[in-house]
Design a protein around this motif. Structure first.
Motif, PDB file in Angstrom:
ATOM      1  N   GLU A 229     -37.681   5.821 -25.777  1.00  0.00           N
ATOM      2  CA  GLU A 229     -37.968   6.040 -26.902  1.00  0.00           C
ATOM      3  C   GLU A 229     -36.805   5.705 -27.857  1.00  0.00           C
ATOM      4  OE1 GLU A 229     -40.952   9.114 -28.652  1.00  0.00           O
ATOM      5  OE2 GLU A 229     -39.059   9.963 -29.152  1.00  0.00           O
ATOM      6  N   ASN A 230     -36.831   4.691 -28.938  1.00  0.00           N
ATOM      7  CA  ASN A 230     -35.906   4.123 -29.652  1.00  0.00           C
ATOM      8  C   ASN A 230     -34.593   3.935 -28.990  1.00  0.00           C
ATOM      9  OD1 ASN A 230     -37.302   4.716 -31.983  1.00  0.00           O
ATOM     10  ND2 ASN A 230     -36.606   6.952 -31.969  1.00  0.00           N
ATOM     11  N   GLU A 231     -34.953   3.081 -27.840  1.00  0.00           N
ATOM     12  CA  GLU A 231     -33.645   2.460 -27.020  1.00  0.00           C
ATOM     13  C   GLU A 231     -32.945   3.412 -26.184  1.00  0.00           C
ATOM     14  OE1 GLU A 231     -33.429  -0.961 -26.528  1.00  0.00           O
ATOM     15  OE2 GLU A 231     -35.246  -0.951 -27.779  1.00  0.00           O
ATOM     16  N   THR A 232     -33.517   4.796 -25.719  1.00  0.00           N
ATOM     17  CA  THR A 232     -32.588   5.569 -25.200  1.00  0.00           C
ATOM     18  C   THR A 232     -33.980   6.440 -24.307  1.00  0.00           C
ATOM     19  OG1 THR A 232     -31.119   7.416 -25.349  1.00  0.00           O
ATOM     20  CG2 THR A 232     -32.932   7.534 -27.111  1.00  0.00           C
ATOM     21  N   TRP A 233     -33.384   7.304 -23.356  1.00  0.00           N
ATOM     22  CA  TRP A 233     -34.293   8.280 -22.756  1.00  0.00           C
ATOM     23  C   TRP A 233     -34.439   9.545 -23.095  1.00  0.00           C
ATOM     24  CZ3 TRP A 233     -37.921   6.532 -19.567  1.00  0.00           C
ATOM     25  CH2 TRP A 233     -37.607   5.336 -18.726  1.00  0.00           C
ATOM     26  N   VAL A 234     -35.382  10.275 -23.469  1.00  0.00           N
ATOM     27  CA  VAL A 234     -35.720  11.382 -23.998  1.00  0.00           C
ATOM     28  C   VAL A 234     -36.640  12.450 -22.865  1.00  0.00           C
ATOM     29  CG1 VAL A 234     -36.495  12.699 -26.197  1.00  0.00           C
ATOM     30  CG2 VAL A 234     -35.474  10.340 -26.396  1.00  0.00           C
ATOM     31  N   LYS A 241     -39.522  20.878 -27.864  1.00  0.00           N
ATOM     32  CA  LYS A 241     -37.943  20.512 -28.082  1.00  0.00           C
ATOM     33  C   LYS A 241     -37.825  19.175 -27.262  1.00  0.00           C
ATOM     34  CE  LYS A 241     -33.761  22.162 -25.752  1.00  0.00           C
ATOM     35  NZ  LYS A 241     -32.985  23.057 -25.042  1.00  0.00           N
ATOM     36  N   GLU A 242     -36.959  18.396 -27.927  1.00  0.00           N
ATOM     37  CA  GLU A 242     -36.783  16.870 -27.455  1.00  0.00           C
ATOM     38  C   GLU A 242     -35.307  17.037 -27.243  1.00  0.00           C
ATOM     39  OE1 GLU A 242     -38.509  13.951 -29.739  1.00  0.00           O
ATOM     40  OE2 GLU A 242     -40.522  14.550 -29.755  1.00  0.00           O
ATOM     41  N   VAL A 243     -34.651  16.412 -26.255  1.00  0.00           N
ATOM     42  CA  VAL A 243     -33.419  16.337 -25.830  1.00  0.00           C
ATOM     43  C   VAL A 243     -33.177  14.814 -25.324  1.00  0.00           C
ATOM     44  CG1 VAL A 243     -31.318  16.873 -24.456  1.00  0.00           C
ATOM     45  CG2 VAL A 243     -33.206  18.622 -25.144  1.00  0.00           C
ATOM     46  N   VAL A 244     -32.072  14.059 -26.049  1.00  0.00           N
ATOM     47  CA  VAL A 244     -31.589  12.984 -25.346  1.00  0.00           C
ATOM     48  C   VAL A 244     -31.049  12.937 -24.320  1.00  0.00           C
ATOM     49  CG1 VAL A 244     -30.119  10.882 -25.977  1.00  0.00           C
ATOM     50  CG2 VAL A 244     -31.451  11.837 -28.007  1.00  0.00           C
ATOM     51  N   LEU A 245     -31.411  12.165 -23.271  1.00  0.00           N
ATOM     52  CA  LEU A 245     -30.657  12.174 -21.983  1.00  0.00           C
ATOM     53  C   LEU A 245     -29.573  11.271 -21.974  1.00  0.00           C
ATOM     54  CD1 LEU A 245     -31.242  13.774 -19.391  1.00  0.00           C
ATOM     55  CD2 LEU A 245     -32.757  11.894 -18.695  1.00  0.00           C
ATOM     56  N   ASN A 246     -28.393  11.374 -22.196  1.00  0.00           N
ATOM     57  CA  ASN A 246     -27.285  10.788 -22.264  1.00  0.00           C
ATOM     58  C   ASN A 246     -26.033  11.621 -21.818  1.00  0.00           C
ATOM     59  OD1 ASN A 246     -26.237  12.074 -24.509  1.00  0.00           O
ATOM     60  ND2 ASN A 246     -26.892  10.728 -26.094  1.00  0.00           N
TER      61      ASN A 246
END
Length: 256
Positions: A229-234, A241-246
């Protein structure tokens, strides 16, 4: 004549004194330079010592790469017509329902990665600068699914439910070795296998109890969504709850 000699001697004396003064200043500057360099070296040493543990960063980055390419890192599953169950017809690789955890099975200080989708799971570890797969957790050569995952102590139990019963995969680290058990309660032709050879229900229960009523509520693991989503893994939790996986992801949040 004497007057000239005196003048020459005075000039030589002035030159000699000036030279001595220059050497003393030069030596003082050199000493100061040595001290400054020593301080800088000391600061550099302290700076290196305070840097983050590169090995920790490396295993984190390596596990993130597994998650970014999850379907490719799990054992393939096939439909009756031979189609890959993870093909785009059945499967959206940009929106995957997953189970995800970290646990140090063998107590060696290295956290193992436990991850899978609804087709199968796998356990990975990190050694000598690279990821190694310890085990694939799935039933080979049959249509299979994951309806639930339980975890307790050093063991995992995966359940595939059907009208005729349940298939179980039990995996754990017991008495110094990894143990993988399969029980075909739904696919009765499989019976029980332990580490690839015929086994018993007693051995399956030793890894993890097959009696669902004996399992505590806290043993059931949450199913997450892994979404591009939006050029990143979430990661998306059932709570919303949502967390960016970076690289800033808090790995402690998925400890089992």
């Amino acid at each position: 004549m004497k007057k000239k000699i005196c003048i020459v001697m005075i000039i030589c004396l002035v030159i000699l004194v000036s030279a001595c003064g220059y050497n003393e200043n030069d030596e003082a500057d050199e000493d100061m330079s040595i001290q400054v360099n020593a301080v800088r070296k000391s600061e550099d040493a302290n700076s290196i010592g305070n840097e983050p543990d590169e090995k920790m960063q490396t295993w984190q980055s390596a596990y993130l790469e597994i998650l970014y390419h999850l379907p490719e890192n799990l054992a393939p599953q096939y439909e009756p017509d031979g189609t890959n169950s993870r093909s785009s017809y059945y499967y959206n690789p940009l929106d995957i329902q997953i189970y995800l955890g970290l646990h140090d099975f063998d107590d060696d200080g290295i956290l193992e990665l436990i991850v899978g989708d609804l087709e199968g799971m796998a356990v990975f570890t990190y050694k000598d600068g690279q990821v190694e797969k310890i085990a694939d957790l799935y039933f080979p050569d049959i249509i299979w699914c994951i309806n639930g995952v339980d975890f307790k102590d050093n063991s995992i139990s995966i359940i595939c439910s059907g009208a005729g019963g349940n298939d179980y995969i039990n995996f754990g680290y017991l008495e110094g070795e990894y143990v993988l058990g399969l029980y075909g309660g739904l696919n009765v032709d499989y019976g029980v296998t332990i580490n690839g050879v015929e086994g018993t229900l007693e051995e399956m229960n030793r890894i993890y109890t097959l009696n669902y009523e004996e399992r505590g509520k806290g043993e059931h693991k949450e199913r997450l969504r892994l979404v591009w989503e939006n050029e990143t893994w979430v990661l998306k939790y059932t709570s919303g709850k949502e967390v960016v996986l970076n690289s800033n992801f808090d790995f402690d949040s998925i400890l089992w």
